[in-house]
Enzyme design. Structure first.
Site, PDB file in Angstrom:
ATOM      1  N   GLU A  98       0.849  -1.205   0.000  1.00  0.00           N
ATOM      2  CA  GLU A  98       0.000   0.000   0.000  1.00  0.00           C
ATOM      3  C   GLU A  98       0.878   1.245   0.000  1.00  0.00           C
ATOM      4  OE1 GLU A  98      -2.466   1.502  -0.685  1.00  0.00           O
ATOM      5  OE2 GLU A  98      -3.932   1.838   0.904  1.00  0.00           O
ATOM      6  N   ASP A  99       0.362   2.331  -0.571  1.00  0.00           N
ATOM      7  CA  ASP A  99       1.141   3.574  -0.603  1.00  0.00           C
ATOM      8  C   ASP A  99       1.263   4.211   0.778  1.00  0.00           C
ATOM      9  OD1 ASP A  99      -1.558   4.284  -0.492  1.00  0.00           O
ATOM     10  OD2 ASP A  99      -1.463   5.731  -2.141  1.00  0.00           O
ATOM     11  N   ASP A 102      -3.178   5.653   6.848  1.00  0.00           N
ATOM     12  CA  ASP A 102      -3.563   6.899   7.519  1.00  0.00           C
ATOM     13  C   ASP A 102      -4.472   6.521   8.703  1.00  0.00           C
ATOM     14  OD1 ASP A 102      -4.134   9.570   7.997  1.00  0.00           O
ATOM     15  OD2 ASP A 102      -5.504   9.789   6.323  1.00  0.00           O
ATOM     16  N   PHE A 151      -0.549  16.414   4.152  1.00  0.00           N
ATOM     17  CA  PHE A 151      -0.940  15.656   2.967  1.00  0.00           C
ATOM     18  C   PHE A 151       0.217  15.559   1.994  1.00  0.00           C
ATOM     19  CE2 PHE A 151      -3.442  14.283  -0.631  1.00  0.00           C
ATOM     20  CZ  PHE A 151      -4.320  13.413  -0.013  1.00  0.00           C
ATOM     21  N   ARG A 164       0.619  12.165  -9.165  1.00  0.00           N
ATOM     22  CA  ARG A 164       1.120  10.796  -8.937  1.00  0.00           C
ATOM     23  C   ARG A 164       2.475  10.593  -9.602  1.00  0.00           C
ATOM     24  NH1 ARG A 164      -3.066   7.560  -6.876  1.00  0.00           N
ATOM     25  NH2 ARG A 164      -5.145   7.992  -7.650  1.00  0.00           N
TER      26      ARG A 164
HETATM   27  P1  IMP Z   1      -6.776   5.089   5.380  1.00  0.00           P
HETATM   28  O1  IMP Z   1      -7.896   4.150   5.053  1.00  0.00           O
HETATM   29  O2  IMP Z   1      -7.297   6.315   6.118  1.00  0.00           O
HETATM   30  O3  IMP Z   1      -5.624   4.452   6.086  1.00  0.00           O
HETATM   31  O4  IMP Z   1      -6.323   5.738   4.047  1.00  0.00           O
HETATM   32  C1  IMP Z   1      -5.522   5.165   3.131  1.00  0.00           C
HETATM   33  C2  IMP Z   1      -5.704   5.843   1.795  1.00  0.00           C
HETATM   34  O5  IMP Z   1      -5.950   7.260   1.930  1.00  0.00           O
HETATM   35  C3  IMP Z   1      -4.447   5.730   0.990  1.00  0.00           C
HETATM   36  O6  IMP Z   1      -4.456   4.573   0.200  1.00  0.00           O
HETATM   37  C4  IMP Z   1      -4.477   6.972   0.162  1.00  0.00           C
HETATM   38  O7  IMP Z   1      -5.205   6.745  -1.012  1.00  0.00           O
HETATM   39  C5  IMP Z   1      -5.234   7.996   0.980  1.00  0.00           C
HETATM   40  N1  IMP Z   1      -4.336   8.934   1.668  1.00  0.00           N
HETATM   41  C6  IMP Z   1      -4.200   9.111   3.001  1.00  0.00           C
HETATM   42  N2  IMP Z   1      -3.305  10.073   3.270  1.00  0.00           N
HETATM   43  C7  IMP Z   1      -2.840  10.503   2.084  1.00  0.00           C
HETATM   44  C8  IMP Z   1      -1.864  11.500   1.696  1.00  0.00           C
HETATM   45  O8  IMP Z   1      -1.226  12.202   2.510  1.00  0.00           O
HETATM   46  N3  IMP Z   1      -1.665  11.640   0.356  1.00  0.00           N
HETATM   47  C9  IMP Z   1      -2.321  10.924  -0.577  1.00  0.00           C
HETATM   48  N4  IMP Z   1      -3.233   9.991  -0.266  1.00  0.00           N
HETATM   49  C10 IMP Z   1      -3.488   9.782   1.061  1.00  0.00           C
END
Ligand code: IMP
Length: 174
Positions: A98-99, A102, A151, A164
């Site tokens: 995963e990238d 959060d 962000f 991207r």
């Molecule tokens: P989570 O479900 O809140 O853990 O969010 C994960 C997803 O939120 C990631 O796969 C990203 O697509 C997006 N995301 C969360 N923070 C960022 C950020 O700082 N930049 C870009 N995408 C983010």
């Protein structure tokens, strides 16, 4: 986005070095085994492409696409799978790539979804970890970099589908 509104966080050389380290660590941990590497679209595609080329054991590749609904910079808590894997993972060693993690909601949902298919093992590798923003307790097994709130874009990560393609990672100035 002009250079005034973004600040470099990880230059490409630092990313390359860290990805090499992760690949070496993963190759050692899974020595003699075979991995199914599952990338989460879209954000993970660049990290995953670099990572698998640093892994020296045989890898199968697949992808899922998961959408979380809400404002572009916030996870609303509603996560939906829009593309499933096409590989049988029963009894196999799985590495989710995963990238960024959060709130943890996306990975929590996906881990639950994949565990129902009875893999032999399941670990998670994230490029970035925004540890302080968790809404659910969640730990990745391999982490590229831990970051504070803010962000970030580039190296696969987007803001409203933009940026991207940046080879470096930037934090957008608020
Ligand atoms: P989570 O479900 O809140 O853990 O969010 C994960 C997803 O939120 C990631 O796969 C990203 O697509 C997006 N995301 C969360 N923070 C960022 C950020 O700082 N930049 C870009 N995408 C983010």
């Amino acid at each position: 986005m002009d250079e005034m509104s973004r600040k470099i966080l990880f230059p490409r050389a630092a990313i390359q070095k860290r990805v090499q380290e992760l690949g070496g660590q993963i190759s050692g941990d899974y020595a003699g085994r075979e991995l199914v590497v599952i990338g989460i679209l879209k954000g993970a595609f660049i990290f995953m492409a670099d990572l698998i080329r640093e892994i020296s054991i045989p890898c199968n590749i697949d992808f899922v696409r998961v959408a979380s609904y809400g404002a572009s910079s916030e996870n609303s808590g509603k996560v939906v799978m829009t593309k499933d894997i096409e590989t049988s993972i029963k009894g196999r060693d799985i590495l989710i790539v995963e990238d960024i993690v959060d709130t943890g909601l996306t990975l929590q949902y996906l881990v639950g979804w994949l565990k129902e298919r009875n893999p032999h093992s399941l670990k998670i590798c994230v490029f970035l970890d925004k540890r302080k923003r968790r809404k659910v307790s969640f730990e990745a097994d391999y982490v590229g970099f831990t970051i504070d709130d803010g962000f970030v874009v580039g190296y696969g990560l987007d803001f409203n589908e933009q940026y991207r393609f940046f080879p470096d990672v930037y934090v957008i100035k608020q």
